[in-house]
Motif scaffolding. Structure first.
Motif, PDB file in Angstrom:
ATOM      1  N   THR A   1       0.962  -0.874  -0.039  1.00  0.00           N
ATOM      2  CA  THR A   1       0.471  -0.061   0.171  1.00  0.00           C
ATOM      3  C   THR A   1       0.810   1.446  -0.016  1.00  0.00           C
ATOM      4  O   THR A   1       1.671   1.537   0.915  1.00  0.00           O
ATOM      5  CB  THR A   1      -1.148  -0.302   1.340  1.00  0.00           C
ATOM      6  N   TRP A   2       0.407   2.261  -0.749  1.00  0.00           N
ATOM      7  CA  TRP A   2       1.044   3.610  -0.731  1.00  0.00           C
ATOM      8  C   TRP A   2       0.324   4.587  -1.229  1.00  0.00           C
ATOM      9  O   TRP A   2      -0.752   4.033  -1.590  1.00  0.00           O
ATOM     10  CB  TRP A   2       2.292   3.497  -1.614  1.00  0.00           C
ATOM     11  N   CYS A   3       0.257   5.882  -0.514  1.00  0.00           N
ATOM     12  CA  CYS A   3      -0.296   6.475  -1.274  1.00  0.00           C
ATOM     13  C   CYS A   3       0.809   7.607  -2.202  1.00  0.00           C
ATOM     14  O   CYS A   3       1.608   7.991  -2.849  1.00  0.00           O
ATOM     15  CB  CYS A   3      -1.159   7.583  -0.035  1.00  0.00           C
ATOM     16  N   ASP A   4       0.072   8.876  -3.169  1.00  0.00           N
ATOM     17  CA  ASP A   4      -0.010   9.880  -3.861  1.00  0.00           C
ATOM     18  C   ASP A   4       0.767   9.198  -5.186  1.00  0.00           C
ATOM     19  O   ASP A   4       0.674   8.064  -5.569  1.00  0.00           O
ATOM     20  CB  ASP A   4       1.551  10.598  -3.520  1.00  0.00           C
ATOM     21  N   LEU A   5       1.544   9.632  -6.033  1.00  0.00           N
ATOM     22  CA  LEU A   5       1.332   9.338  -7.363  1.00  0.00           C
ATOM     23  C   LEU A   5       3.373   8.429  -7.150  1.00  0.00           C
ATOM     24  O   LEU A   5       3.764   9.104  -7.069  1.00  0.00           O
ATOM     25  CB  LEU A   5       1.610  10.663  -9.422  1.00  0.00           C
ATOM     26  N   GLN A   6       3.030   7.260  -7.238  1.00  0.00           N
ATOM     27  CA  GLN A   6       4.740   6.876  -7.092  1.00  0.00           C
ATOM     28  C   GLN A   6       4.999   6.033  -8.119  1.00  0.00           C
ATOM     29  O   GLN A   6       4.867   5.446  -7.703  1.00  0.00           O
ATOM     30  CB  GLN A   6       4.127   6.227  -5.670  1.00  0.00           C
TER      31      GLN A   6
END
Length: 107
Positions: free
Chosen positions: A92-97
């Motif tokens: 899981t991650w957030c933002d445009l990566q």
């Protein structure tokens, strides 16, 4: 935890997420993504576009309860992406990566 959350093997998920995961698990035996978005979010659209080219993607428009849950997890930016892998693990991650997206979209 709100009453709508359920503890499953990979953590707490909302009923909506649980239904999507169960449906996709029956249909697909490989990676799948759930992406929380907000209206008008360019980073959200780009992430959905890129990942949907290589795996099934379900999008959910985040609501106030979702934003509160994400704040508690220290996610400060949209989209919030969870990739469920065929081996039962997830990321899981957030933002445009872009670097994380490339891990899944490049051979």
């Amino acid at each position: 935890m709100s009453s709508g959350m359920k503890r499953v093997g990979y953590g707490y998920v909302s009923r909506t997420e649980q239904l999507i995961i169960e449906k996709l698990s029956r249909e697909e035996k490989h990676m799948q993504a759930i992406i929380y978005t907000r209206p008008g979010c360019q980073k959200c659209r780009r992430t959905v576009f890129k990942l949907s080219q290589v795996m099934p993607v379900s999008t959910i428009t985040a609501d106030a309860d979702d934003y509160e849950r994400f704040r508690k997890l220290d996610y400060r930016s949209m989209p919030v992406v969870t990739i469920y892998k065929a081996d039962g693990t997830h990321e899981t991650w957030c933002d445009l990566q872009v670097d994380k997206i490339k891990q899944y979209t490049e051979d």
